[in-house]
Design an enzyme around this catalytic site. Sequence first.
Site, PDB file in Angstrom:
ATOM      1  N   HIS A   1       2.552   4.686  -4.671  1.00 27.09           N
ATOM      2  CA  HIS A   1       3.123   6.044  -5.363  1.00 27.09           C
ATOM      3  C   HIS A   1       3.484   5.394  -6.828  1.00 27.09           C
ATOM      4  CE1 HIS A   1       6.813   3.318  -5.053  1.00 27.09           C
ATOM      5  NE2 HIS A   1       6.797   3.464  -3.889  1.00 27.09           N
ATOM      6  N   ASP A   2       4.169   6.462  -7.417  1.00 22.65           N
ATOM      7  CA  ASP A   2       4.253   6.340  -9.103  1.00 22.65           C
ATOM      8  C   ASP A   2       4.978   5.063  -9.338  1.00 22.65           C
ATOM      9  OD1 ASP A   2       2.690   8.500  -9.376  1.00 22.65           O
ATOM     10  OD2 ASP A   2       4.478   9.728 -10.105  1.00 22.65           O
ATOM     11  N   GLY A   3       5.985   4.847  -8.385  1.00 22.91           N
ATOM     12  CA  GLY A   3       6.601   3.330  -8.604  1.00 22.91           C
ATOM     13  C   GLY A   3       5.589   2.204  -8.815  1.00 22.91           C
ATOM     14  N   HIS A   4       4.573   2.307  -7.672  1.00 24.80           N
ATOM     15  CA  HIS A   4       3.538   1.002  -7.689  1.00 24.80           C
ATOM     16  C   HIS A   4       3.003   1.395  -9.243  1.00 24.80           C
ATOM     17  CE1 HIS A   4       4.321   1.570  -3.270  1.00 24.80           C
ATOM     18  NE2 HIS A   4       4.521   0.238  -3.583  1.00 24.80           N
TER      19      HIS A   4
ATOM     20  N   ASP B   1      13.931  -2.455  -5.143  1.00 24.64           N
ATOM     21  CA  ASP B   1      14.353  -3.556  -4.478  1.00 24.64           C
ATOM     22  C   ASP B   1      15.058  -4.765  -5.169  1.00 24.64           C
ATOM     23  OD1 ASP B   1      12.841  -2.441  -1.866  1.00 24.64           O
ATOM     24  OD2 ASP B   1      11.142  -2.788  -3.260  1.00 24.64           O
TER      25      ASP B   1
ATOM     26  N   GLY C   1       0.859  -1.111   0.029  1.00 27.52           N
ATOM     27  CA  GLY C   1      -0.031   0.003   0.058  1.00 27.52           C
ATOM     28  C   GLY C   1       0.862   1.317  -0.046  1.00 27.52           C
TER      29      GLY C   1
ATOM     30  N   GLN D   1      12.777  -2.661  -9.579  1.00 27.34           N
ATOM     31  CA  GLN D   1      14.149  -2.757  -9.437  1.00 27.34           C
ATOM     32  C   GLN D   1      14.407  -2.030  -8.072  1.00 27.34           C
ATOM     33  OE1 GLN D   1      16.228  -4.444 -10.829  1.00 27.34           O
ATOM     34  NE2 GLN D   1      18.203  -3.595 -10.276  1.00 27.34           N
TER      35      GLN D   1
ATOM     36  N   SER E   1       9.429   5.728  -3.044  1.00 28.38           N
ATOM     37  CA  SER E   1       9.426   4.903  -1.888  1.00 28.38           C
ATOM     38  C   SER E   1       8.276   5.307  -0.773  1.00 28.38           C
ATOM     39  CB  SER E   1      10.751   4.705  -1.310  1.00 28.38           C
ATOM     40  OG  SER E   1      10.438   4.200   0.247  1.00 28.38           O
TER      41      SER E   1
HETATM   42  O1  PAF Z   1       8.049  -4.955  -1.930  1.00 33.03           O
HETATM   43  C1  PAF Z   1       7.071  -4.926  -1.029  1.00 33.03           C
HETATM   44  O2  PAF Z   1       6.387  -3.800  -0.976  1.00 33.03           O
HETATM   45  C2  PAF Z   1       6.909  -6.115  -0.383  1.00 33.03           C
HETATM   46  O3  PAF Z   1       8.175  -6.458   0.308  1.00 33.03           O
HETATM   47  C3  PAF Z   1       6.144  -7.202  -0.835  1.00 33.03           C
HETATM   48  C4  PAF Z   1       6.964  -7.585  -2.206  1.00 33.03           C
HETATM   49  C5  PAF Z   1       4.816  -6.472  -1.199  1.00 33.03           C
HETATM   50  C6  PAF Z   1       6.007  -8.337   0.141  1.00 33.03           C
HETATM   51  O4  PAF Z   1       5.264  -7.873   1.291  1.00 33.03           O
END
Ligand code: PAF
Length: 292
Positions: free
Chosen positions: A34-37, A151, A31, A149, A186
């Site tokens: 942000h723009d990355g998601h 992470d 949750g 990327q 992030s």
């Molecule tokens: O990258 C994240 O936001 C978390 O580590 C993930 C992959 C959703 C697992 O909880």
Amino acid sequence: VKTVRTVADLRAELAPARRGERSIGLVPTMGALHDGHLSLIDRARERCDVVVVSLFVNPAQFGPSEDLSAYPRDEARDAALCASRGADVLFAPPLEEVYPAGFASEVAVTGGLTEPLEGAARPGHFAGVTTVVAKLFNMASPDVAFFGQKDAQQALVIRRMARDLDFGVEIEICPTVREPDGLAMSSRNAYLEGAERGRASALRRGLAAAEAAVAAGERDSATLVAIARAEMTSAGIEPEYLELVSADTLAPMTHLNGAEALVAVAARVGRARLIDNTLLRAPEQGNETGRT
Ligand code: PAF
């Protein structure tokens, strides 16, 4: 977007797609989108027939002194963002749906990929990540799952888990999305206060300095790391780690050879613990036959 909270409802929601052999894309998130998601959701929308976004702040991947209770949460906003990007299903289970009473299992990638970098700084973190991601893969049975990327180590660890345990899920790693000054997006950037926000961009400047040094011919890891570190310390940031390692195995590299290298950094800026990375590859040198 339809919000579902139980595994049974998620499976029921996805059953017609599965029967119709329509592809399912999963974007796992905690949750605070942000723009990355959103770039991951966009990519899933491009590639898959049905897009599932999961929203679960996974306690198993937070250490006892970490920011689990402070982690930003705003499901209504996240749901609106998912809808705006055309996601089909938001899977937002409560804690007891994921970890029912008596839960006693763990999925862990052992060995080299989980030991260095974040693994050393956050004991137990990756086992928490792989356990929940394995569960999400079993719950949604996606064809493709999308990770950032930013992470980089998490992405490698999840790819290894999916391969080792035959999940039959393709793992697509999408590029890091950055603020205009280079700061990697992030959810934890929300912790940055006042001048900390400006200082945080020194992480990216440091990585960019290493990239520039490689382009100018530098190949020695210690020198490249020192160049990156100098940018960061000049902004008052002392990295928790800053290392140049193999992008495949995360083993230390003493110099850039033909293989791809990952420069990964973690640093505390105010209350925020931030991570970032860049991939480096030395252009191949010409050899005596004149080939390049
Ligand atoms: O990258 C994240 O936001 C978390 O580590 C993930 C992959 C959703 C697992 O909880």
